[in-house]
Design a protein around this motif. Structure first.
Motif, PDB file in Angstrom:
ATOM      1  N   UNK A 100      -3.852  -7.668  -0.540  1.00 59.14           N
ATOM      2  CA  UNK A 100      -4.139  -6.841   0.639  1.00 59.14           C
ATOM      3  C   UNK A 100      -5.645  -6.571   0.719  1.00 59.14           C
ATOM      4  N   UNK A 101      -6.217  -6.708   1.886  1.00 57.84           N
ATOM      5  CA  UNK A 101      -7.640  -6.420   2.027  1.00 57.84           C
ATOM      6  C   UNK A 101      -7.856  -4.903   1.966  1.00 57.84           C
ATOM      7  N   UNK A 102      -9.098  -4.535   1.646  1.00 60.35           N
ATOM      8  CA  UNK A 102      -9.407  -3.107   1.600  1.00 60.35           C
ATOM      9  C   UNK A 102      -9.155  -2.468   2.959  1.00 60.35           C
ATOM     10  N   UNK A 103      -9.502  -3.202   4.031  1.00 62.86           N
ATOM     11  CA  UNK A 103      -9.320  -2.653   5.380  1.00 62.86           C
ATOM     12  C   UNK A 103      -7.844  -2.362   5.649  1.00 62.86           C
ATOM     13  N   UNK A 104      -6.970  -3.307   5.269  1.00 63.29           N
ATOM     14  CA  UNK A 104      -5.530  -3.108   5.491  1.00 63.29           C
ATOM     15  C   UNK A 104      -5.034  -1.921   4.672  1.00 63.29           C
ATOM     16  N   UNK A 105      -5.546  -1.835   3.462  1.00 63.12           N
ATOM     17  CA  UNK A 105      -5.206  -0.737   2.564  1.00 63.12           C
ATOM     18  C   UNK A 105      -5.565   0.598   3.235  1.00 63.12           C
ATOM     19  N   UNK A 106      -6.793   0.655   3.758  1.00 64.38           N
ATOM     20  CA  UNK A 106      -7.291   1.922   4.291  1.00 64.38           C
ATOM     21  C   UNK A 106      -6.581   2.335   5.581  1.00 64.38           C
ATOM     22  N   UNK A 107      -6.032   1.334   6.297  1.00 65.79           N
ATOM     23  CA  UNK A 107      -5.302   1.682   7.524  1.00 65.79           C
ATOM     24  C   UNK A 107      -4.144   2.616   7.236  1.00 65.79           C
ATOM     25  N   UNK A 108      -3.662   2.561   6.004  1.00 66.20           N
ATOM     26  CA  UNK A 108      -2.524   3.408   5.640  1.00 66.20           C
ATOM     27  C   UNK A 108      -2.915   4.887   5.584  1.00 66.20           C
ATOM     28  N   UNK A 109      -4.207   5.152   5.633  1.00 68.91           N
ATOM     29  CA  UNK A 109      -4.656   6.558   5.671  1.00 68.91           C
ATOM     30  C   UNK A 109      -4.003   7.306   6.829  1.00 68.91           C
ATOM     31  N   UNK A 137      -2.872   7.398  -1.680  1.00 68.22           N
ATOM     32  CA  UNK A 137      -3.021   6.017  -1.189  1.00 68.22           C
ATOM     33  C   UNK A 137      -2.877   5.010  -2.330  1.00 68.22           C
ATOM     34  N   UNK A 138      -3.543   5.291  -3.452  1.00 66.76           N
ATOM     35  CA  UNK A 138      -3.496   4.356  -4.586  1.00 66.76           C
ATOM     36  C   UNK A 138      -2.087   4.313  -5.178  1.00 66.76           C
ATOM     37  N   UNK A 139      -1.460   5.481  -5.255  1.00 67.29           N
ATOM     38  CA  UNK A 139      -0.141   5.558  -5.877  1.00 67.29           C
ATOM     39  C   UNK A 139       0.925   4.856  -5.035  1.00 67.29           C
ATOM     40  N   UNK A 140       0.808   4.993  -3.716  1.00 69.17           N
ATOM     41  CA  UNK A 140       1.828   4.386  -2.847  1.00 69.17           C
ATOM     42  C   UNK A 140       1.582   2.892  -2.606  1.00 69.17           C
ATOM     43  N   UNK A 141       0.434   2.424  -3.047  1.00 65.46           N
ATOM     44  CA  UNK A 141       0.095   1.005  -2.823  1.00 65.46           C
ATOM     45  C   UNK A 141      -0.274   0.338  -4.136  1.00 65.46           C
ATOM     46  N   UNK A 142       0.535   0.602  -5.152  1.00 67.35           N
ATOM     47  CA  UNK A 142       0.237   0.091  -6.491  1.00 67.35           C
ATOM     48  C   UNK A 142       0.219  -1.434  -6.542  1.00 67.35           C
ATOM     49  N   UNK A 143       0.907  -2.059  -5.593  1.00 66.08           N
ATOM     50  CA  UNK A 143       0.922  -3.528  -5.585  1.00 66.08           C
ATOM     51  C   UNK A 143      -0.434  -4.107  -5.176  1.00 66.08           C
ATOM     52  N   UNK A 144      -1.332  -3.261  -4.669  1.00 65.95           N
ATOM     53  CA  UNK A 144      -2.605  -3.763  -4.150  1.00 65.95           C
ATOM     54  C   UNK A 144      -3.740  -3.696  -5.173  1.00 65.95           C
ATOM     55  N   UNK A 145      -3.491  -3.157  -6.358  1.00 64.90           N
ATOM     56  CA  UNK A 145      -4.559  -3.045  -7.356  1.00 64.90           C
ATOM     57  C   UNK A 145      -3.963  -3.027  -8.757  1.00 64.90           C
TER      58      UNK A 145
END
Ligand code: ZN
Ligand code: ZN
Length: 408
Positions: A1-10, A117-125
């Motif tokens: 996942x790109x950082x931008x896609x990640x941040x959209x979840x904000x 954000x980091x916890x809910x998207x653990x698959x991204x990092x």
């Protein structure tokens, strides 16, 4: 996942964060008294299924272990100030005489948002993320309290540590810089001794009021005559106390000094000069006892290492654009954050986040009235605008973390 896609979840959590910020703002607690604050932080983390560790009386840490990779520590300070809020906000402080006047409520909320954000998207990092909530930044006691309570043994050793601070610059901007960004700060309590006597019989006294006055004047020469022009130093005598009544010559005087420097050598030279001047003036006055010097509220220099700062600045610029990421100029404020990375022996990056209404700021800039019209930290009118400050501060913590955490 790109950082931008990640941040959209904000967007999906922004309402939760806004309400959380207002709630922290309504319920400020002063240094080392942050009990309800820390309980609220703990319950938010527990809602995310994270376990928390209390370190020191009112310090808190949550660790997300998420596979191999770097370990990142991010710190938010959580204390408020003994200031009576005068912002008129509908979410103003409900506690008489206490206010989040330095924006630490923004730091808490941004870090909780980054954790979510980091916890809910653990698959991204991949790696380990340590969220550290530090009490008592305002009196330089909190980082020390957590270290003294075994911080370095209780959490994994980080590779890098981050902290951020809201500042009275336009919201929507981040400022970074290598090298010193916040000054070292020291307070000194000096007591000089005289000999008390009746006010009508000065010849029987050694007058500490006159002695303190000569010291106050001569201290002014440390910056003006002993410090190289262009070198930064502040020596302020913030209090001079002696005596009770016009017809009594007291037997002692007390001075409270505040020092700010960007360079350890300059700091040491200034402290040596202060002690030399005070001892010299005491000798000249015939003081019957040696003066005493008590150092307190000591803040280390915040001195961003170039390599880690370049990494994070590049990540910010990639993600937010060059318009958003500006060069910081050093501030004369001080912080105890760097004691934490120093205790681990690891580098850090400390950056600033703008929080002033951009329109008002622009108008004040045009009128040349920024210093008077834009309330700064510690002012009873300090009121960060929630949007876009909260979003940018949250995303800044995420982007900085992802610049070190392995990507999957
Ligand atoms: Zn402050
Ligand atoms: Zn602060």
């Amino acid at each position: 996942m790109t950082t931008a896609a990640f941040l959209e979840r904000f967007d999906s959590q922004s309402d939760w964060q806004r309400e959380l910020y207002k709630d922290f703002h309504r319920h400020p607690e002063v240094s080392l008294d942050e009990n309800a604050t820390v309980q609220r932080i703990a319950s938010e983390l527990e809602n995310m299924n994270l376990s928390v560790q209390h370190i020191s009386e009112t310090g808190l840490v949550a660790v997300i272990e998420n596979g191999p990779g770097s370990t990142v520590l991010a710190r938010a300070d959580i204390d408020a100030l003994p200031v009576s809020e005068d912002t008129g906000l509908d979410y103003a402080s409900t506690i008489e005489g206490v206010m989040h006047a330095c924006g630490h409520d923004m730091h808490i909320t941004a870090l909780l948002g980054a954790v979510r954000l980091l916890n809910e998207n653990r698959d991204a990092w991949s790696g380990t993320y340590i969220a550290l909530f530090q009490p008592a930044e305002e009196n330089a006691a909190g980082a020390r309290a957590m270290i003294d309570d075994g911080l370095t043994a209780k959490v994994p050793k980080p590779d890098i540590a981050f902290a951020q601070h809201v500042m009275p610059q336009p919201a929507g901007q981040i400022q970074t810089a290598s090298g010193p960004v916040l000054s070292a700060g020291d307070s000194v309590r000096i007591t000089v001794f005289g000999r008390g006597a009746h006010g009508s019989m000065p010849h029987l006294s050694v007058d500490p009021v006159v002695l303190a006055a000569t010291i106050v004047l001569r201290l002014q020469t440390i910056v003006s005559r002993e410090t190289e022009p262009g070198e930064f130093a502040v020596v302020t005598v913030g209090a001079s106390n002696s005596g009770t009544k016009s017809n009594i010559i007291p037997d002692r005087a007390q001075l409270l000094l505040n020092l700010r420097t960007y360079d350890t050598a300059v700091r040491e030279r200034i402290i040596a000069s202060i002690e030399r001047i005070v001892r010299g003036e005491c000798a000249a006055a015939g003081s019957p006892r040696d003066p005493s010097f008590e150092y307190y509220d000591q803040f280390p220099l915040t001195d961003n290492p170039p390599e880690s700062t370049d990494t994070v600045t590049a990540a910010f610029t990639d993600c937010f654009g060059a318009e958003v990421v500006r060069q910081a100029s050093p501030a004369t404020a001080s912080e105890d954050f760097s004691e934490i990375p120093d205790a681990f022996g690891v580098p850090y990056v400390y950056w600033f986040v703008g929080s002033a209404d951009p329109e008002k700021y622009r108008a004040a800039e045009e009128a040349g009235t920024v210093l008077t019209d834009i309330p700064a930290n510690h002012s009873p009118q300090f009121a960060p605008v929630i949007d876009p400050t909260l979003e940018l501060a949250t995303k800044a913590q995420v982007v900085a973390a992802l610049s070190y955490l392995g990507r999957t």
